[in-house]
Write an enzyme that holds these catalytic residues in place. Structure first.
Site, PDB file in Angstrom:
ATOM      1  N   MET A  33      -5.150 -54.987 -17.421  1.00  0.00           N
ATOM      2  CA  MET A  33      -5.856 -53.706 -17.428  1.00  0.00           C
ATOM      3  C   MET A  33      -5.363 -52.845 -18.591  1.00  0.00           C
ATOM      4  O   MET A  33      -5.519 -51.623 -18.590  1.00  0.00           O
ATOM      5  CB  MET A  33      -5.664 -52.982 -16.086  1.00  0.00           C
ATOM      6  CG  MET A  33      -6.242 -53.771 -14.918  1.00  0.00           C
ATOM      7  SD  MET A  33      -6.767 -52.754 -13.523  1.00  0.00           S
ATOM      8  CE  MET A  33      -5.224 -51.981 -13.074  1.00  0.00           C
ATOM      9  N   GLY A  34      -4.753 -53.472 -19.599  1.00  0.00           N
ATOM     10  CA  GLY A  34      -4.313 -52.732 -20.782  1.00  0.00           C
ATOM     11  C   GLY A  34      -3.006 -52.004 -20.537  1.00  0.00           C
ATOM     12  O   GLY A  34      -2.260 -52.335 -19.611  1.00  0.00           O
ATOM     13  N   LEU A  36      -0.500 -52.243 -22.454  1.00  0.00           N
ATOM     14  CA  LEU A  36       0.310 -53.470 -22.518  1.00  0.00           C
ATOM     15  C   LEU A  36       1.775 -53.172 -22.860  1.00  0.00           C
ATOM     16  O   LEU A  36       2.080 -52.226 -23.577  1.00  0.00           O
ATOM     17  CB  LEU A  36      -0.282 -54.420 -23.563  1.00  0.00           C
ATOM     18  CG  LEU A  36      -1.753 -54.820 -23.341  1.00  0.00           C
ATOM     19  CD1 LEU A  36      -2.210 -55.782 -24.446  1.00  0.00           C
ATOM     20  CD2 LEU A  36      -1.973 -55.440 -21.972  1.00  0.00           C
ATOM     21  N   GLY A  39       6.106 -57.196 -20.804  1.00  0.00           N
ATOM     22  CA  GLY A  39       5.759 -58.116 -19.705  1.00  0.00           C
ATOM     23  C   GLY A  39       4.463 -58.851 -20.012  1.00  0.00           C
ATOM     24  O   GLY A  39       4.352 -60.075 -19.823  1.00  0.00           O
ATOM     25  N   HIS A  40       3.463 -58.114 -20.498  1.00  0.00           N
ATOM     26  CA  HIS A  40       2.193 -58.755 -20.872  1.00  0.00           C
ATOM     27  C   HIS A  40       2.409 -59.724 -22.037  1.00  0.00           C
ATOM     28  O   HIS A  40       1.834 -60.814 -22.074  1.00  0.00           O
ATOM     29  CB  HIS A  40       1.160 -57.703 -21.282  1.00  0.00           C
ATOM     30  CG  HIS A  40       0.749 -56.781 -20.166  1.00  0.00           C
ATOM     31  ND1 HIS A  40       1.093 -55.453 -20.140  1.00  0.00           N
ATOM     32  CD2 HIS A  40       0.015 -57.002 -19.045  1.00  0.00           C
ATOM     33  CE1 HIS A  40       0.585 -54.887 -19.049  1.00  0.00           C
ATOM     34  NE2 HIS A  40      -0.059 -55.803 -18.368  1.00  0.00           N
ATOM     35  N   GLY A 150       1.582 -62.270 -13.617  1.00  0.00           N
ATOM     36  CA  GLY A 150       2.999 -61.941 -13.446  1.00  0.00           C
ATOM     37  C   GLY A 150       3.409 -61.966 -11.977  1.00  0.00           C
ATOM     38  O   GLY A 150       2.624 -61.623 -11.100  1.00  0.00           O
ATOM     39  N   ASP A 153       3.414 -58.765  -9.309  1.00  0.00           N
ATOM     40  CA  ASP A 153       2.315 -58.600  -8.350  1.00  0.00           C
ATOM     41  C   ASP A 153       2.255 -59.865  -7.486  1.00  0.00           C
ATOM     42  O   ASP A 153       1.307 -60.656  -7.582  1.00  0.00           O
ATOM     43  CB  ASP A 153       1.001 -58.369  -9.108  1.00  0.00           C
ATOM     44  CG  ASP A 153       1.051 -57.095  -9.923  1.00  0.00           C
ATOM     45  OD1 ASP A 153       1.064 -56.016  -9.318  1.00  0.00           O
ATOM     46  OD2 ASP A 153       1.136 -57.186 -11.157  1.00  0.00           O
ATOM     47  N   GLN A 156      -0.799 -60.391  -5.228  1.00  0.00           N
ATOM     48  CA  GLN A 156      -1.985 -60.654  -6.058  1.00  0.00           C
ATOM     49  C   GLN A 156      -1.994 -62.097  -6.551  1.00  0.00           C
ATOM     50  O   GLN A 156      -3.014 -62.801  -6.454  1.00  0.00           O
ATOM     51  CB  GLN A 156      -1.983 -59.684  -7.249  1.00  0.00           C
ATOM     52  CG  GLN A 156      -2.968 -60.044  -8.350  1.00  0.00           C
ATOM     53  CD  GLN A 156      -3.033 -58.994  -9.437  1.00  0.00           C
ATOM     54  OE1 GLN A 156      -3.579 -57.932  -9.241  1.00  0.00           O
ATOM     55  NE2 GLN A 156      -2.481 -59.286 -10.610  1.00  0.00           N
ATOM     56  N   SER A 189       2.791 -50.926 -16.255  1.00  0.00           N
ATOM     57  CA  SER A 189       2.060 -49.887 -16.987  1.00  0.00           C
ATOM     58  C   SER A 189       2.237 -48.548 -16.298  1.00  0.00           C
ATOM     59  O   SER A 189       2.206 -47.495 -16.930  1.00  0.00           O
ATOM     60  CB  SER A 189       0.574 -50.242 -17.052  1.00  0.00           C
ATOM     61  OG  SER A 189       0.429 -51.522 -17.628  1.00  0.00           O
TER      62      SER A 189
HETATM   63  O1  PAF Z   1      -2.739 -57.234 -12.550  1.00  0.00           O
HETATM   64  C1  PAF Z   1      -3.658 -56.642 -13.142  1.00  0.00           C
HETATM   65  O2  PAF Z   1      -3.482 -56.079 -14.222  1.00  0.00           O
HETATM   66  C2  PAF Z   1      -5.036 -56.607 -12.497  1.00  0.00           C
HETATM   67  O3  PAF Z   1      -4.954 -56.522 -11.117  1.00  0.00           O
HETATM   68  C3  PAF Z   1      -5.932 -57.778 -12.933  1.00  0.00           C
HETATM   69  C4  PAF Z   1      -5.374 -59.118 -12.483  1.00  0.00           C
HETATM   70  C5  PAF Z   1      -6.080 -57.787 -14.449  1.00  0.00           C
HETATM   71  C6  PAF Z   1      -7.311 -57.613 -12.322  1.00  0.00           C
HETATM   72  O4  PAF Z   1      -7.911 -56.422 -12.700  1.00  0.00           O
END
Ligand code: PAF
Length: 289
Positions: A33-34, A36, A39-40, A150, A153, A156, A189
């Site tokens: 989701m930007g 960044l 970690g990204h 990552g 989360d 997720q 973020s």
């Molecule tokens: O972890 C995130 O940044 C968001 O939940 C994802 C996986 C990009 C979905 O919008």
């Protein structure tokens, strides 16, 4: 370094990736989701190691935010994001507008009962339906060979793995280690929301997890006792408002009531000022900080 190309529409993305695939390249994907951070960048690095051509998406997904959540405030830093990706070896950045992902009349969503309704799903109803819907759509758009997420989360990543398995999606899901600041705070973020005094105490979350891990290694196996240790550590910093701290089975997220085992996940979420921070630890498997 390959030159970064920014793509905004699905046909443009499909065209560009068709060329790569026809040339025999494996596609790696990092959805974000930007806003960044390192970690990204570590996810991009992992995707590069597992593929020939890396695609990153930046899309602040409205479907995963509740009506009282931070969709409007969520940090948007496109110039800095592009600069980071240009030096990370990412080949394509997919940056669609909301209408590209959810055109007028969009109706179908993913719903996974059970595991989406505990931990973060209990405090954020509908959140994971939104996450799974957008991830499924992005996977269909990019059609990667491998996609990296990552471990911060944790829930997720687990749900995405389950969706991929349940719906027979032809993609490998790679779950990568949490990157931490020098003091151990998980990179996020949303850390940008923390004031300097809040940032100074934010580490209490990781400290609570490590304290539980130490007690586990010292022989404590009772879920309630371990959880109480963690809660007490967090309560020592009155700025925290604990959302949840729970020990669960790391495969199916079922709650541990009596005895815990090596590899069980301790998941925590707490508000600190306007930030909601999450973190997790696998009992008996953590290394400090
Ligand atoms: O972890 C995130 O940044 C968001 O939940 C994802 C996986 C990009 C979905 O919008």
């Amino acid at each position: 370094m390959p030159t970064l190309r920014v793509l905004r529409s699905v046909p443009e993305l499909r065209g560009a990736l068709h060329e790569q695939r026809s040339a025999g390249q494996r596609i790696g994907f990092v959805p974000t989701m930007g806003a960044l951070h390192a970690g990204h960048a570590s996810l991009v690095e992992r995707a590069r190691a597992l593929s020939d051509c890396v695609v990153v998406s930046i899309f602040v997904n409205p479907l995963q935010f509740g009506p009282k959540e931070d969709l409007a405030q969520y940090p948007r830093t496109p110039d800095a994001d592009i600069a980071l990706l240009e030096t990370s070896g990412c080949r394509f950045l997919f940056m669609p507008a909301v209408e590209e992902i959810y055109p007028q009349g969009f109706f179908t969503t993913v719903h996974m009962p059970g595991m989406t309704e505990v931990l973060c799903g209990r405090s954020r109803p509908g959140h994971f339906d939104g996450v799974l819907t957008v991830v499924l759509k992005l996977l269909n758009m990019v059609q990667p060979d491998v996609a990296c997420f990552g471990r911060k989360d944790f829930q997720q990543a687990l749900l995405i793995r389950r969706m991929v398995r349940d719906l027979n999606l032809p993609v490998q899901i790679e779950v990568c280690p949490t990157l931490r600041e020098a003091d151990g705070l998980a990179m996020s973020s949303r850390n940008r929301y923390l004031s300097a005094p809040e940032r100074a105490v934010a580490i209490g979350l990781r400290a609570a997890l490590l304290q539980m891990d130490r007690a586990f290694r010292a022989g404590q196996r009772d879920a309630a006792t371990l959880t109480e240790f963690g809660r007490t550590r967090i309560a020592a910093e009155p700025r925290f408002r604990l959302d949840y701290l729970e020990v669960r089975d790391a495969q199916d997220l079922s709650q541990r009531c009596g005895s815990v085992q090596t590899g069980d996940v301790v998941a925590v979420a707490a508000f600190l000022g306007s930030a909601r921070l999450i973190d997790n630890a696998l009992l008996g498997m953590e290394t400090a900080p």
